[in-house]
Design a protein around this motif. Structure first.
Motif, PDB file in Angstrom:
ATOM      1  N   GLU A 144      45.739  37.449  42.446  1.00  0.00           N
ATOM      2  CA  GLU A 144      45.463  37.802  41.049  1.00  0.00           C
ATOM      3  C   GLU A 144      44.076  37.337  40.648  1.00  0.00           C
ATOM      4  O   GLU A 144      43.680  36.203  40.935  1.00  0.00           O
ATOM      5  N   LYS A 145      43.409  38.208  39.934  1.00  0.00           N
ATOM      6  CA  LYS A 145      42.100  37.828  39.401  1.00  0.00           C
ATOM      7  C   LYS A 145      42.273  36.746  38.353  1.00  0.00           C
ATOM      8  O   LYS A 145      43.215  36.772  37.579  1.00  0.00           O
ATOM      9  N   ILE A 146      41.356  35.785  38.341  1.00  0.00           N
ATOM     10  CA  ILE A 146      41.397  34.744  37.311  1.00  0.00           C
ATOM     11  C   ILE A 146      40.363  35.108  36.260  1.00  0.00           C
ATOM     12  O   ILE A 146      39.186  35.286  36.559  1.00  0.00           O
ATOM     13  N   ASN A 147      40.845  35.252  35.022  1.00  0.00           N
ATOM     14  CA  ASN A 147      39.903  35.670  33.977  1.00  0.00           C
ATOM     15  C   ASN A 147      39.138  34.497  33.403  1.00  0.00           C
ATOM     16  O   ASN A 147      39.537  33.372  33.470  1.00  0.00           O
ATOM     17  N   TYR A 163      36.923  33.509  46.072  1.00  0.00           N
ATOM     18  CA  TYR A 163      36.030  34.495  45.465  1.00  0.00           C
ATOM     19  C   TYR A 163      36.087  35.774  46.274  1.00  0.00           C
ATOM     20  O   TYR A 163      36.071  35.743  47.511  1.00  0.00           O
ATOM     21  N   HIS A 204      39.768  34.658  42.517  1.00  0.00           N
ATOM     22  CA  HIS A 204      41.152  35.135  42.573  1.00  0.00           C
ATOM     23  C   HIS A 204      42.075  33.979  42.893  1.00  0.00           C
ATOM     24  O   HIS A 204      41.728  33.083  43.649  1.00  0.00           O
ATOM     25  N   GLN A 205      43.249  34.043  42.293  1.00  0.00           N
ATOM     26  CA  GLN A 205      44.294  33.066  42.618  1.00  0.00           C
ATOM     27  C   GLN A 205      45.221  33.732  43.628  1.00  0.00           C
ATOM     28  O   GLN A 205      45.707  34.839  43.406  1.00  0.00           O
ATOM     29  N   GLU A 225      34.322  37.649  42.011  1.00  0.00           N
ATOM     30  CA  GLU A 225      35.309  37.194  41.040  1.00  0.00           C
ATOM     31  C   GLU A 225      36.311  36.262  41.704  1.00  0.00           C
ATOM     32  O   GLU A 225      36.727  36.474  42.837  1.00  0.00           O
ATOM     33  N   LYS A 258      42.467  29.366  45.683  1.00  0.00           N
ATOM     34  CA  LYS A 258      41.598  30.323  44.983  1.00  0.00           C
ATOM     35  C   LYS A 258      40.515  30.814  45.920  1.00  0.00           C
ATOM     36  O   LYS A 258      40.006  30.033  46.735  1.00  0.00           O
TER      37      LYS A 258
END
Lengths: 721, 721
Positions: free
Chosen positions: B718-721, B700, B706-707, B704, B698
């Motif tokens: 992919e962004k992690i929500n 930042y 991200h994975q 935000e 992961k």
């Protein structure tokens, strides 16, 4: 009364090498070390030749020693009597330095009885390819004696052998040896004719690199047996037909005879002394030492050539690679310029003729113009190595930067040329290439200039000044000032000797003018008056010379380089700022001159023979003749006293010190005599030290000979009609 | 299955010092060397403190070790059983590097019978001033035992002693030691509370710099006797009332109890791993080594501060003077920037807060702007000496130029700040002083620029690049390119964060723009594609690393400096041009990247732990994952394997290698994972080596999380929500 002779009594093998320098005779074409006729290579005899070099393998490239035509040994009952192998009863050497006559007198106790061997010799000042030797043998018994005399081609070399082979032979009455060099297959031919005033059985023998006449004579007690040798020396670089010339000269000399040749030789010496002798009333020691120095300069002056310079150790051997350094222009030139301007021209023509080498060197480092060789050999080849010093702790060669960073050499050349113009008033040298040299030197410095973007001046970075102990410094005051002199000279050349609509003019004039105006010249500190030797010198450790010396872990370790005992201290090897302010003394007030002298003198090791004279001259300009005097004596006696460095580890580095000789001359005439040009007029000023009641000498200025006479009361300069 | 534990079986005194680094625990405020509780100063135990330094005499200024509150020894029949003085029956050490838990287990054969000593300890991740120690003693006999446990103020110092005195005392249930430093009279206070689950006779004893509780207990065979210590550490620089805080914390911790504190500590570690763990499927060894590296970075991350950086050897001791090098910005920053941006900000704030020191340093050398310390301590004080190396042949200090010539340090700071801006998308740091730092760094380089008068570009002379074996070079490609980056950054700052009618803008904008445009950046050779490391590198001797090594006359002699075995060869210490093309890989085609890798790799000694990761990352960019892999493993295992240099002569220089840890991380995510920004978007690329089936982590980006998931087939961000 001045004695024009030096003398050495007794024989000490330890001293023989040093005496080889002290008793040197020479005529510019060759130098004959003051060694004995019977010496073999182990005792460093040499007939050292000017302007011809050879390199073997990775050894240093160095000048040649000719096959030794002086070689002579006497035998009694088949046994050789020769120094240092046999002991002698008595031994005396003298040098008449008024006329360059070497004389020795040795008594041997042979198995048959006492024999006295006397020789006298000179390198002819009248015929530069000729050496004359007179040998007189006086036995104290009746019976037989033998003599071996001929040419020993097994010469002393430091980095040799330089002759791949030595051919020997006899042609009619002449014996010859021909050495062929390794690198360029140059040839050195030595011929000798022989004339004996007695009858003897004579056989010519040759073995290896040696050819000798083997004489067997029947002798009577108390009678003198005298013979003469006329030894000619030529190289293949001298002229076509050099072999025939050599033979012819040997034959012709014999027909003229020794006494006649001796007289001509002496009269040539008198001619040079007639102009150059310096008279000092009240101080015979000073007068003798000084004129002894001038003797050395005369002995190595290249009068036989139109384009040749003088090596840093003259013609005393192969040390310093027989290379030409800044010594010539900055220390020796004045003597010749003042007393024999045509020799000065010859020295400078050498630089003109080696311009191509200097341009090649500059290009090799990515610069424009002419970067003269730090150690110049023929063609301007730089003999200087990138590794000039050996680390005594590791035995490894140390990277040194004399060759690539001592950029002040090109300015020395420009300085020399402009000084010739100034003192002769002639532009012949400029027209014969001197102008081009100056432009090329200026181009060189121009390509070295750097400007910090936020400063309004040009700087010269990463250099070595005269003080070699501090490497890779920025803005060495001496270097910057000399570069400015070069720019100023180039501007002068362009203004006065170039068409103003020429491409050269347009391209360079503004650049050089701008450079001369904006090159940063370190100025005297507002408080102390001291000029900083280079950026950051003031931050270095403040420590005495003796303290620095006490830090040595090995007596032979190098003081400079990156980590030397002096490198990060204020201790310097030799005059640096002092050289600068001495040369440009007109630009500083006397107080500033004094302050720089007083500041730098205690910080100077004087580890170079170039140092003392600069301190001496500047002391005179500061009205401190008494402080100047010991430095003057040190320069004048550089070759008279022992104590110069003779060895660096196992490498012989001894030799004569012509730069010190030139420095002694400059000190006498420009220091104590205050000789200088003022608004185009030659002036003198009385700065005599205590003991001197009168100083007088002749100098050429603007083509005319002047008599300069200085007493405590006055200083007169008069044209001689 | 990845094992989050490392283990060492058996005791070997020789290895104990190295294991002190390998088994380090820490929390950014302090690092506890992986040494044993019974160790005295001779075995180099340390509780090393961040950001506080002391100097004694002429010794190096270095960070402090706190009085050692871990000190514990057991006695049987009055005799101490302690390593290394006594032999043991068995010994095992483990480090849980998931949670920073050190554990040891040692069996001694006492005169009374066998005793097993177990300890467990951690530097709390939850409370940065706290160390918790659990000690369990299991005798195999009935009888009596004694324990000495307390605070040993006689700490290990390299250039100490740093405490002029250590005061000890008891307050209520807490024992304390207070060390007062030499230079600034700073105070370090250590308090400890004690809790035993058994009854014992207890006497507090103090002697010299030590205070201990002396316990006498009656034991039964096979029973466990456990006690706990809660050790608080504060310095006078932390806050007012630090003494009271220290006491209160020790008391409070005891009341909370070991298990509770342990749980909180572990959950904090889980929090950091939750973001930072890197999963590698198919290569447990790589995953374990890499996460072990990240463990070290976490252990020294200054989370307790808003402005503090990381020393080159982390918190593993006093080596490298506890100083901050370019390592932080160029090698460690990315890890924190990607996983914990607030720590990255803390690191950079340290540079902002030491700007005054950097300006002072620049001014001291006559430059403008900010010249950051090569070895930075508090306030930006440069701890680097002018004499960093000792000549093994003479024993003399050698003048080195790391401090004054390694000018690329300021650019590293500018690079770090701009990278923070780029990855966070925030201008908070710029506003909090970062912009000013960049302007000052640009001013610094501007004042260093030189222009040859006949060239149309600016140059940087007399520098040292990352490869320290070549000193005082001109136009080091890396340095010049990093200076250009600084100018570009400054232009960016002026354009975007400054009023265009401000004085600052008007004065600097054109200058910096001009400098950025005209600074000379060595470009790839047209034929070979190789970028010359500095002017003249190509002329150096071509020789292999092993040949250079074979020239050493002494195993400890320095390879660099003026005369080192590497100095005049092409052999370099570490990635230099390769660092440059790796950082600016977007400016070169892949062929050029490859050619520079292939040219420089065989010429690199990799004599620095900063070298391997640059070669590894660049190899990935050249699609050579297999060539990258061994360099990656070398970086990741820098602290796992022995072999790092532990000693320089008699000076201990060992420690952890956080830059190598950071380099291993960068190689994983930016090399094998191909993570990069493309037109403002975070992208990954699959460059996985053979054995890796999946790489995931992961990061930042722009605030935000991200994975990133990379397999052989695809690379997803992919962004992690």
């Amino acid at each position: 009364m001045v004695n024009w002779k030096i003398e050495e009594n007794g024989f000490d093998e330890e001293k023989a090498t040093g005496l080889g320098n002290k008793f040197l005779t020479g005529n510019g074409y060759m130098g004959i070390r003051g060694t004995l006729e019977e010496f073999k290579r182990e005792q460093f005899p040499a007939i050292n030749l000017s302007g011809i070099y050879d390199q073997v393998g990775n050894g240093w490239r160095e000048p040649l020693n000719a096959p030794n035509g002086l070689f002579t040994r006497i035998l009694a009952a088949g046994e050789e009597y020769a120094l240092p192998e046999k002991e002698c009863l008595s031994h005396k050497m003298t040098l008449d330095f008024r006329h360059g006559i070497f004389h020795r007198e040795t008594a041997f106790q042979t198995v048959k009885g006492k024999v006295l061997l006397e020789t006298q010799r000179f390198a002819s000042m009248d015929e530069k390819h000729l050496i004359c030797l007179k040998v007189k043998i006086t036995p104290s018994f009746d019976g037989s004696l033998e003599v071996l005399t001929g040419i020993d081609g097994d010469v002393w070399d430091i980095n040799g052998p330089h002759y791949d082979k030595v051919e020997t032979g006899t042609e009619e009455e002449v014996i010859c040896a021909l050495g062929i060099t390794h690198e360029n297959k140059d040839e050195v031919v030595v011929c000798e004719s022989f004339d004996a005033a007695f009858a003897a059985e004579e056989v010519t023998e040759s073995a290896g690199r040696k050819i000798v006449r083997h004489l067997k004579l029947t002798v009577k007690a108390g009678e003198e047996y005298t013979f003469y040798k006329y030894i000619s020396v030529y190289t293949s670089k001298d002229l076509q037909g050099y072999k025939e010339e050599a033979k012819a000269l040997a034959v012709q000399a014999k027909s003229k005879g020794y006494e006649s040749l001796y007289a001509k030789h002496c009269s040539k010496w008198e001619e040079v002394w007639n102009v150059s002798e310096v008279l000092i009333e009240g101080d015979d020691e000073a007068m003798e030492s000084l004129n002894y120095s001038l003797y050395h300069l005369h002995s190595i002056a290249p009068r036989h050539s139109k384009s040749l310079s003088i090596a840093a150790r003259g013609l005393s051997g192969q040390t310093y690679k027989g290379a030409v350094f800044w010594d010539t222009e900055m220390f020796m030139l004045d003597f010749f310029l003042f007393t024999e301007p045509e020799v000065a021209k010859t020295l400078l023509k050498y630089r003109i003729d080696t311009l191509e080498g200097a341009k090649k060197k500059a290009k090799g480092y990515g610069f424009n113009g002419a970067f003269y060789a730090w150690e110049s050999q023929e063609g301007g080849f730089d003999a200087c190595s990138d590794y000039n010093v050996t680390d005594v702790f590791t035995g490894r060669p140390m990277r040194t930067y004399f060759k690539d960073k001592q950029i002040h050499i090109s300015a020395a050349v420009a300085y020399g040329i402009m000084r010739y113009v100034q003192f002769t008033g002639k532009d012949d040298l400029l027209k014969e290439g001197g102008a081009e040299v100056i432009i090329e030197c200026a181009k060189f410095y121009y390509s070295l200039l750097v400007k910090r973007v936020n400063k309004d001046c040009y700087e010269l970075w990463d250099v070595i000044g005269p003080d070699e102990y501090h490497e890779r410094v920025n803005n060495n005051a001496y270097t910057n000032r000399m570069a400015k002199l070069t720019f100023d000279s180039a501007v002068n050349i362009l203004e006065n000797y170039t068409e103003q609509d020429s491409v050269l003019y347009k391209e360079l004039y503004n650049k050089f003018k701008d450079a001369a105006e904006h090159l940063y010249i370190p100025s005297p500190d507002k408080e102390t008056g001291v000029i900083e030797q280079f950026d950051g010198y003031e931050q270095l450790e403040e420590v005495t010379v003796s303290e620095v010396k006490s830090r040595l872990l090995h007596e032979k370790e190098y003081w400079g380089g990156a980590y030397g005992v002096a490198s990060h201290t204020k201790v310097i090897k030799q005059a640096d700022v002092v050289t600068m302010v001495n040369l440009f003394s007109g630009e500083y007030d006397k107080d500033t001159l004094y302050k720089n002298w007083a500041y730098y003198e205690p910080r100077t090791e004087h580890g170079s023979s170039l140092s003392a004279c600069m301190y001496s001259m500047l002391a005179c300009k500061c009205d401190m003749a008494e402080k100047a005097y010991p430095f003057f004596i040190k320069s004048a006696k550089a070759d008279l006293v022992d104590g110069g460095k003779q060895w660096a580890g196992l490498i012989y580095i001894g030799g004569t010190h012509p730069a010190a000789s030139g420095g002694a001359y400059m000190t006498a005439v420009e220091g104590f005599g205050g000789l200088h040009i003022e608004n185009g007029t030659l002036k003198a000023e009385s700065k005599l030290p205590d003991g001197w009641s009168k100083l007088s000498f002749k100098v050429y200025y603007l083509g005319e000979l002047h008599q300069v006479t200085i007493t405590k009361e006055e200083a007169r300069v008069e044209k001689i009609n």
